[in-house]
Design an enzyme around this catalytic site. Structure first.
Site, mmCIF file in Angstrom:
data_model
loop_
_atom_site.group_PDB
_atom_site.id
_atom_site.type_symbol
_atom_site.label_atom_id
_atom_site.label_comp_id
_atom_site.label_asym_id
_atom_site.label_seq_id
_atom_site.Cartn_x
_atom_site.Cartn_y
_atom_site.Cartn_z
ATOM 1 N N GLU A 1 -8.295 -9.020 -9.224
ATOM 2 C CA GLU A 1 -7.138 -8.307 -8.501
ATOM 3 C C GLU A 1 -6.031 -8.587 -9.097
ATOM 4 O OE1 GLU A 1 -7.582 -8.909 -3.964
ATOM 5 O OE2 GLU A 1 -9.629 -9.360 -4.147
ATOM 6 N N ASN B 1 -7.466 -3.380 -7.027
ATOM 7 C CA ASN B 1 -8.996 -4.081 -7.313
ATOM 8 C C ASN B 1 -9.419 -3.190 -8.563
ATOM 9 O OD1 ASN B 1 -8.297 -5.002 -4.724
ATOM 10 N ND2 ASN B 1 -10.582 -5.782 -4.480
ATOM 11 N N ARG C 1 -3.433 -21.610 -11.761
ATOM 12 C CA ARG C 1 -4.264 -22.513 -11.251
ATOM 13 C C ARG C 1 -5.507 -22.316 -10.557
ATOM 14 N NH1 ARG C 1 -4.288 -20.887 -5.775
ATOM 15 N NH2 ARG C 1 -2.588 -19.351 -5.108
HETATM 16 P P1 ADP Z 1 -7.417 -3.116 -1.042
HETATM 17 O O1 ADP Z 1 -8.367 -3.958 -0.181
HETATM 18 O O2 ADP Z 1 -7.889 -1.669 -1.111
HETATM 19 O O3 ADP Z 1 -7.541 -3.557 -2.602
HETATM 20 P P2 ADP Z 1 -4.692 -4.020 -0.675
HETATM 21 O O4 ADP Z 1 -4.017 -4.268 0.563
HETATM 22 O O5 ADP Z 1 -5.137 -5.055 -1.678
HETATM 23 O O6 ADP Z 1 -5.824 -3.182 -0.342
HETATM 24 O O7 ADP Z 1 -3.816 -3.042 -1.618
HETATM 25 C C1 ADP Z 1 -3.956 -2.614 -2.918
HETATM 26 C C2 ADP Z 1 -3.527 -1.172 -3.221
HETATM 27 O O8 ADP Z 1 -2.065 -1.031 -2.815
HETATM 28 C C3 ADP Z 1 -3.831 -0.995 -4.526
HETATM 29 O O9 ADP Z 1 -4.931 -0.476 -4.869
HETATM 30 C C4 ADP Z 1 -2.706 0.103 -4.930
HETATM 31 O O10 ADP Z 1 -2.898 1.427 -4.721
HETATM 32 C C5 ADP Z 1 -1.406 -0.311 -3.864
HETATM 33 N N1 ADP Z 1 -0.328 -1.083 -4.369
HETATM 34 C C6 ADP Z 1 0.960 -0.471 -4.180
HETATM 35 N N2 ADP Z 1 1.861 -1.360 -4.819
HETATM 36 C C7 ADP Z 1 1.098 -2.284 -5.568
HETATM 37 C C8 ADP Z 1 1.577 -3.230 -6.463
HETATM 38 N N3 ADP Z 1 2.900 -3.797 -6.500
HETATM 39 N N4 ADP Z 1 0.487 -4.241 -6.886
HETATM 40 C C9 ADP Z 1 -0.662 -3.856 -6.863
HETATM 41 N N5 ADP Z 1 -1.339 -2.856 -5.691
HETATM 42 C C10 ADP Z 1 -0.257 -2.101 -5.229
HETATM 43 MG MG MG Z 2 -6.828 -5.809 -3.042
#
Ligand code: ADP
Ligand code: MG
Length: 154
Positions: A79, A29, A104
């Site tokens: 995101e 994010n 989309r």
């Molecule tokens: P949040 O609700 O904090 O965004 P997420 O479950 O969406 O949590 O996980 C996002 C976090 O995962 C990112 O901020 C990053 O630090 C980590 N991350 C690890 N691998 C990836 C990836 N391939 N793409 C995006 N984020 C990733």
């Molecule tokens: Mg996220």
């Protein structure tokens, strides 16, 4: 579509714990500062493009521009799911992206399975699109080559 390709970079912040990672689709994010600088008339939905964390490699990505449930859907959320297996999280790092094309609009799904399936199809579509020569060339854009040691906004 207007605004595309759209280049932007900013800090990765904690999201609202929708459990994207648990679904195997973590989404990095962007900070509120980045989201507010976004064109206000950019369509919500799913996009594809290129992304890079800090001074790292440039990878394919899918991006969702949506309504931020944390702010009662008044503000947008942006995101990025990077199509690459990272060893560690990268909260606090600078994410650079170029948004290239639209896949989309936002949709509501009747089940988690349907949602995951749709995202997997988005990822496949992004991979195909980004292999096209006109899209591949943006991977090499100077935008992704930050000056040595520079990881902050500038
Ligand atoms: P949040 O609700 O904090 O965004 P997420 O479950 O969406 O949590 O996980 C996002 C976090 O995962 C990112 O901020 C990053 O630090 C980590 N991350 C690890 N691998 C990836 C990836 N391939 N793409 C995006 N984020 C990733
Ligand atoms: Mg996220």
């Amino acid at each position: 579509m207007r605004h595309l390709p759209y280049f932007c970079r900013g800090e990765v912040v904690k999201g609202f714990g929708r459990g994207s990672k648990e679904l195997g689709i973590p989404t990095a994010n962007f900070s509120e500062q980045v989201v507010e600088s976004f064109p206000s008339d950019i369509s919500t939905g799913i996009y594809y493009g290129w992304a890079c964390v800090g001074n790292g490699d440039v990878h394919k990505m899918v991006l969702s521009v949506g309504r931020n449930p944390f702010y009662k859907n008044i503000k947008k959320s942006v995101e990025t799911h990077i199509i690459h297996a990272f060893k560690d999280d990268f909260y606090g790092e600078i994410l650079s992206i170029v948004i290239i094309g639209y896949i989309r609009p936002e949709k509501n799904f009747s089940s988690l399975e349907a949602l995951i399936l749709a995202i997997q199809e988005d990822i496949e579509e992004a991979k195909r699109q980004l292999d096209l020569p006109e899209h591949l060339k943006l991977k090499e854009d100077n935008f992704f080559h930050l000056p040595e040691g520079k990881t902050n906004l500038g």
